[in-house]
Design a protein around this motif. Sequence first.
Motif, PDB file in Angstrom:
ATOM      1  N   LYS A 110       0.857  -1.192   0.000  1.00 35.85           N
ATOM      2  CA  LYS A 110       0.000   0.000   0.000  1.00 35.85           C
ATOM      3  C   LYS A 110       0.888   1.235   0.000  1.00 35.85           C
ATOM      4  CE  LYS A 110      -3.944  -2.199   0.398  1.00 35.85           C
ATOM      5  NZ  LYS A 110      -4.956  -2.163  -0.626  1.00 35.85           N
ATOM      6  N   PHE A 111       0.294   2.381  -0.329  1.00 35.50           N
ATOM      7  CA  PHE A 111       1.066   3.611  -0.464  1.00 35.50           C
ATOM      8  C   PHE A 111       0.388   4.801   0.207  1.00 35.50           C
ATOM      9  CE2 PHE A 111       1.691   1.206  -4.480  1.00 35.50           C
ATOM     10  CZ  PHE A 111       3.044   0.968  -4.390  1.00 35.50           C
ATOM     11  N   ASN A 112       1.206   5.777   0.495  1.00 34.91           N
ATOM     12  CA  ASN A 112       0.743   7.106   0.874  1.00 34.91           C
ATOM     13  C   ASN A 112       1.594   8.084   0.064  1.00 34.91           C
ATOM     14  OD1 ASN A 112      -0.282   9.399   2.000  1.00 34.91           O
ATOM     15  ND2 ASN A 112       0.204   8.860   4.123  1.00 34.91           N
ATOM     16  N   VAL A 127       9.473   1.924  -5.859  1.00 35.77           N
ATOM     17  CA  VAL A 127       8.502   3.005  -5.739  1.00 35.77           C
ATOM     18  C   VAL A 127       8.819   3.842  -4.505  1.00 35.77           C
ATOM     19  CG1 VAL A 127       6.064   3.600  -5.507  1.00 35.77           C
ATOM     20  CG2 VAL A 127       6.737   1.597  -6.864  1.00 35.77           C
ATOM     21  N   VAL A 128       8.938   5.153  -4.708  1.00 34.41           N
ATOM     22  CA  VAL A 128       9.087   6.088  -3.594  1.00 34.41           C
ATOM     23  C   VAL A 128       7.708   6.249  -2.971  1.00 34.41           C
ATOM     24  CG1 VAL A 128       9.654   8.438  -2.909  1.00 34.41           C
ATOM     25  CG2 VAL A 128      10.996   7.306  -4.694  1.00 34.41           C
ATOM     26  N   ASN A 132       4.831   7.561   3.639  1.00 34.79           N
ATOM     27  CA  ASN A 132       5.169   6.430   4.505  1.00 34.79           C
ATOM     28  C   ASN A 132       6.671   6.387   4.758  1.00 34.79           C
ATOM     29  OD1 ASN A 132       2.600   5.375   5.034  1.00 34.79           O
ATOM     30  ND2 ASN A 132       2.592   4.159   3.154  1.00 34.79           N
ATOM     31  N   ARG A 133       7.393   7.309   4.142  1.00 33.64           N
ATOM     32  CA  ARG A 133       8.842   7.466   4.327  1.00 33.64           C
ATOM     33  C   ARG A 133       9.605   6.171   4.060  1.00 33.64           C
ATOM     34  NH1 ARG A 133       7.495  10.532   9.671  1.00 33.64           N
ATOM     35  NH2 ARG A 133       6.992  12.577   8.806  1.00 33.64           N
ATOM     36  N   ILE A 147      11.187  -3.736   1.487  1.00 35.28           N
ATOM     37  CA  ILE A 147      10.790  -2.395   1.921  1.00 35.28           C
ATOM     38  C   ILE A 147      11.932  -1.856   2.759  1.00 35.28           C
ATOM     39  CG2 ILE A 147       9.158  -1.042   3.280  1.00 35.28           C
ATOM     40  CD1 ILE A 147       7.090  -3.255   2.768  1.00 35.28           C
ATOM     41  N   PHE A 148      12.344  -0.630   2.461  1.00 36.90           N
ATOM     42  CA  PHE A 148      13.368  -0.021   3.308  1.00 36.90           C
ATOM     43  C   PHE A 148      13.055   1.446   3.558  1.00 36.90           C
ATOM     44  CE2 PHE A 148      14.912  -0.302  -1.011  1.00 36.90           C
ATOM     45  CZ  PHE A 148      15.437   0.946  -1.303  1.00 36.90           C
ATOM     46  N   GLY A 149      13.558   1.913   4.697  1.00 39.00           N
ATOM     47  CA  GLY A 149      13.244   3.244   5.188  1.00 39.00           C
ATOM     48  C   GLY A 149      12.299   3.137   6.368  1.00 39.00           C
ATOM     49  N   ARG A 150      12.340   4.109   7.261  1.00 40.48           N
ATOM     50  CA  ARG A 150      11.456   4.174   8.426  1.00 40.48           C
ATOM     51  C   ARG A 150      11.361   2.832   9.169  1.00 40.48           C
ATOM     52  NH1 ARG A 150       7.119   8.249   9.741  1.00 40.48           N
ATOM     53  NH2 ARG A 150       6.073   7.330  11.493  1.00 40.48           N
ATOM     54  N   GLY A 151      12.507   2.240   9.411  1.00 44.20           N
ATOM     55  CA  GLY A 151      12.540   1.023  10.209  1.00 44.20           C
ATOM     56  C   GLY A 151      12.429  -0.266   9.422  1.00 44.20           C
ATOM     57  N   TYR A 152      12.253  -0.180   8.120  1.00 45.31           N
ATOM     58  CA  TYR A 152      12.151  -1.387   7.304  1.00 45.31           C
ATOM     59  C   TYR A 152      13.523  -1.731   6.743  1.00 45.31           C
ATOM     60  CZ  TYR A 152       7.112  -0.869   7.507  1.00 45.31           C
ATOM     61  OH  TYR A 152       5.830  -0.765   7.934  1.00 45.31           O
TER      62      TYR A 152
END
Length: 157
Positions: A110-112, A127-128, A132-133, A147-152
């Motif tokens: 999913k995306f924001n 995908v940027v 969701n950072r 998934i990477f970024g914000r703890g992923y």
Amino acid sequence: MHVNLLGILGEIDETDEELYLSTPVGIEVKGKVLAIADLANNRIVVISDKIVKIGKYGTKPLSFDLPIDVRFDRKGYVLVTEIGNHRIQKFDSKFDFVKLWGGFGKIPGKFNIPNRIAVDKENNYYVVDEFNRRIQKFDEDGNVILIFGRGYGKEKE
């Protein structure tokens, strides 16, 4: 006035209404095809031997809500990111609908605000996912791989 648009169309009339772009935000060139994401007009403009406008405002396939990026993958498919519908649409080279994925949310897939897309040499899609950072990596079928970024950052098993 006549211009040569990257050698794609040769000479064209710059005042032609077909070329009216409200908010061009994403652009991709493959061979002699130029694809432009026209955000405020909720469409993709494809320029090759002719000018074709694809889409209108909406949520159904081939409809867009703020298309912000367009990319060709390694097999010639066309990918469009939409920030209004929070999704990716995939089309074949003739812009026939293939599939879509995403939607608003935080869970994987999913995306924001999916605002940019890139394709690697193995034909995976990055995908940027702006608000969701994070960056989400998908296979060419739209399955989440990483998934990477914000703890992923872990590979999905």
